[in-house]
Motif scaffolding. Structure first.
Motif, PDB file in Angstrom:
ATOM      1  N   MET A 198      52.915  50.700  18.465  1.00 26.40           N
ATOM      2  CA  MET A 198      51.537  50.502  18.689  1.00 26.40           C
ATOM      3  C   MET A 198      50.840  51.565  19.384  1.00 26.40           C
ATOM      4  SD  MET A 198      49.844  48.137  17.444  1.00 26.40           S
ATOM      5  CE  MET A 198      50.632  48.059  15.995  1.00 26.40           C
ATOM      6  N   TYR A 209      54.122  42.727  24.040  1.00 28.06           N
ATOM      7  CA  TYR A 209      55.668  42.566  23.437  1.00 28.06           C
ATOM      8  C   TYR A 209      56.406  42.792  24.661  1.00 28.06           C
ATOM      9  CZ  TYR A 209      53.660  43.210  18.851  1.00 28.06           C
ATOM     10  OH  TYR A 209      52.985  43.034  17.742  1.00 28.06           O
TER      11      TYR A 209
ATOM     12  N   VAL B  38      55.400  40.872  14.970  1.00 25.65           N
ATOM     13  CA  VAL B  38      53.744  40.905  15.106  1.00 25.65           C
ATOM     14  C   VAL B  38      53.244  39.602  14.873  1.00 25.65           C
ATOM     15  CG1 VAL B  38      51.918  42.302  14.305  1.00 25.65           C
ATOM     16  CG2 VAL B  38      54.183  43.473  14.261  1.00 25.65           C
ATOM     17  N   TRP B  69      48.508  48.743   9.690  1.00 33.03           N
ATOM     18  CA  TRP B  69      48.560  49.439  10.907  1.00 33.03           C
ATOM     19  C   TRP B  69      48.936  48.604  11.863  1.00 33.03           C
ATOM     20  CZ3 TRP B  69      49.997  54.247  10.264  1.00 33.03           C
ATOM     21  CH2 TRP B  69      49.489  55.110   9.144  1.00 33.03           C
ATOM     22  N   SER B  70      49.100  47.329  11.864  1.00 34.29           N
ATOM     23  CA  SER B  70      49.580  46.483  12.964  1.00 34.29           C
ATOM     24  C   SER B  70      51.304  46.274  12.780  1.00 34.29           C
ATOM     25  CB  SER B  70      49.259  45.029  12.939  1.00 34.29           C
ATOM     26  OG  SER B  70      47.775  45.079  12.953  1.00 34.29           O
ATOM     27  N   CYS B  71      51.814  46.772  11.658  1.00 34.28           N
ATOM     28  CA  CYS B  71      53.242  46.746  11.297  1.00 34.28           C
ATOM     29  C   CYS B  71      53.906  47.605  12.472  1.00 34.28           C
ATOM     30  CB  CYS B  71      53.489  46.976   9.869  1.00 34.28           C
ATOM     31  SG  CYS B  71      55.386  47.077   9.786  1.00 34.28           S
ATOM     32  N   LEU B  72      55.133  47.119  12.882  1.00 35.27           N
ATOM     33  CA  LEU B  72      55.679  47.971  13.912  1.00 35.27           C
ATOM     34  C   LEU B  72      56.773  48.857  13.323  1.00 35.27           C
ATOM     35  CD1 LEU B  72      55.835  45.300  17.089  1.00 35.27           C
ATOM     36  CD2 LEU B  72      54.747  47.405  16.893  1.00 35.27           C
ATOM     37  N   SER B  73      57.012  48.575  11.931  1.00 35.74           N
ATOM     38  CA  SER B  73      58.254  48.859  11.173  1.00 35.74           C
ATOM     39  C   SER B  73      59.561  48.712  11.897  1.00 35.74           C
ATOM     40  CB  SER B  73      57.960  50.615  10.944  1.00 35.74           C
ATOM     41  OG  SER B  73      57.145  50.926  10.319  1.00 35.74           O
ATOM     42  N   CYS B  74      59.843  47.542  12.380  1.00 36.44           N
ATOM     43  CA  CYS B  74      60.908  47.058  12.984  1.00 36.44           C
ATOM     44  C   CYS B  74      62.066  46.685  11.858  1.00 36.44           C
ATOM     45  CB  CYS B  74      60.743  45.863  14.113  1.00 36.44           C
ATOM     46  SG  CYS B  74      60.444  44.341  13.292  1.00 36.44           S
ATOM     47  N   THR B  92      55.131  50.375   4.447  1.00 40.64           N
ATOM     48  CA  THR B  92      55.145  51.961   4.605  1.00 40.64           C
ATOM     49  C   THR B  92      54.210  52.302   3.417  1.00 40.64           C
ATOM     50  OG1 THR B  92      57.011  52.056   5.946  1.00 40.64           O
ATOM     51  CG2 THR B  92      56.109  53.821   4.727  1.00 40.64           C
TER      52      THR B  92
END
Lengths: 290, 165
Positions: A198, A209, B38, B69-74, B92
């Motif tokens: 973020m 977080y 998220v 764009w809130s996605c953290l790609s975790c 993505t």
């Protein structure tokens, strides 16, 4: 193979050099050969750059892999982001011959070629291969403490490709921490993402977080936290300062794994550059080690 | 007409090399959302709904800047999916589409510009240079920036942050 191309990435050498220092020290102490990879660019970042252009991300990762292939050594990363990028890019290219051909067509412009004949390891994996028992046998300063181990995301997932550990119940880092003497705690939100992704979007949006994690680790009785990624480190170490300004007072020392290992192997606070942490580790060490 | 646009959007998604074809296997079970960090923090965020909108061909809903764009790609969603839908990689791809529309956070543009300029996301400040010296560290390895630029030349518009339209 016990001889690596060390992929330093961006955040460690340019912001957190003490993590590089402790990593080099423990690698040398354990007799693991390495040479920093010359000419490499940003891995690139598996979130920002991949989010802007998947193809550009893949091209640049392929170039970094090609550089290491020219050296003929497996890549060793200190950052979980670099680990995920290089390991997944390699796998994506090897699984898709048409895409590999396209990437190699582009790499030809700079006289390079991706073959896929070297592997990518995270330093935690390399240390695990040395063996927790062997590490235990080399310890001069055993540490008695309750540790909240934080794996982070990019060391574990996507597990099918990274193959580091069971993504639901990882153990390797816990075992390596316990080899140094401490007890690894079970705590809520152990698997929670640090939220670093973020930061270049809206820094304040990553605070929840950090807060959830630190609250939960503290509540479980953690004396400190151990991480395996410089982004997680920065979130929790520097993040505590920022949260203090918002009225949340934490004092949880954060260690990158090789720092705690370095202490156990007998390296000093000064040699390891622990004074550069934003959340002081001094009170913790005075109580536990000195 | 509407149906045609649904199938054309889904076709574009299916061409995305990492998991594009997996979209059609989603059965909306919501395990992705239940594992999403998220969604724990941002009430309006739901990977299940992003995938649902994609299945319905609702491109404008999917490629919504504050959403993707809130996605953290975790990759928690990808790991949780019983149907092997590569949810995080689909997101993505939706970020890539948002960039084509110019919907990209300034900080991300800056990061990418920096890589194009120097090959890295960060440069060496004098303070860190001193710290490196105090830790007896050699200078960081160099990057051949010309090579980086030559390799990425077809992405210069995207990577330079220049927007279309």
């Amino acid at each position: 193979m016990n001889d690596y191309s060390l992929f330093l990435g961006c955040l460690i050498p340019f912001r957190l050099p003490f993590i590089e220092a402790s990593s080099r020290m423990v690698l040398e102490a354990l007799g693991i050969q390495y040479e920093p990879l010359e000419g490499a660019s940003c891995c690139p970042d598996p979130i920002g750059v991949q989010g802007v252009s998947f193809k550009a991300w893949l091209y640049l990762a392929a170039r970094n892999l090609a550089l290491a292939e020219e050296e003929g050594k497996d890549i060793l990363t200190l950052c979980s982001g670099c680990f995920e990028t290089l390991k997944t890019a390699r796998e994506i290219l090897l699984r898709d011959p048409a895409l590999m051909e396209e990437v190699n067509e582009a790499l030809k412009r700079i006289d390079r070629e991706f073959r896929g004949d070297i592997d990518v390891l995270h330093i935690v994996e390399a240390l695990y291969r040395v063996g927790p028992r062997r590490i235990e046998s080399l310890i001069v300063n055993p540490l008695e403490a309750n540790v909240a181990v934080h794996y982070g995301c990019h060391l574990l997932r996507p597990s099918e490709v990274l193959g580091f550990d069971d993504p639901e119940n990882p153990r390797k880092l816990d075992v390596l921490v316990e080899a140094l003497g401490p007890k690894s705690l079970n705590y809520n939100y152990k698997d929670l993402c640090c939220g670093a992704a973020m930061n270049n979007i809206d820094r304040a949006k990553s605070y929840p977080y950090i807060k959830l994690k630190l609250e939960s680790a503290t509540k479980a009785g953690a004396d400190c936290m151990v991480v395996a990624c410089p982004f997680c480190f920065m979130q929790y170490d520097f993040g505590q300062l920022e949260l203090k300004r918002k009225g949340y007072d934490f004092a949880l020392p954060i260690f990158y794994y090789t720092e705690m290992l370095g202490l156990a192997l007998g390296f000093t606070y000064k040699e390891l550059g622990l004074a550069f942490h934003r959340t002081s580790v001094r009170p913790f060490l005075e109580e536990k080690l000195f | 007409m509407k149906l045609q646009s649904i199938s054309s959007f889904r076709h574009r998604v299916s061409c995305f090399p990492e998991g594009g074809v997996s979209l059609k296997y989603c059965m909306q079970c919501s395990l992705c959302s239940s594992k999403c960090p998220v969604a724990r923090v941002v009430e309006s965020f739901s990977p299940r709904r992003i995938v649902c909108d994609a299945l319905l061909g609702l491109e404008d809903e999917v490629v919504f800047k504050d959403g993707v764009w809130s996605c953290l790609s975790c990759h928690s969603c990808l790991e949780a999916c019983p149907m092997n839908v590569k949810v995080s990689y689909l997101i993505t791809f939706f970020k890539n589409l948002a960039v084509e529309r110019g919907d990209v956070p300034e900080g991300v543009v800056e990061e990418v510009k920096q890589i194009f300029k120097t090959g890295r996301t960060l440069s060496l400040s004098s303070a860190v240079e001193k710290r490196r010296a105090s830790l007896s560290l050699p200078p960081p390895p160099s990057v051949n920036v010309d090579e980086v630029r030559a390799l990425l030349k077809e992405f210069v518009n995207v990577l330079g942050g220049e927007r279309e339209g």
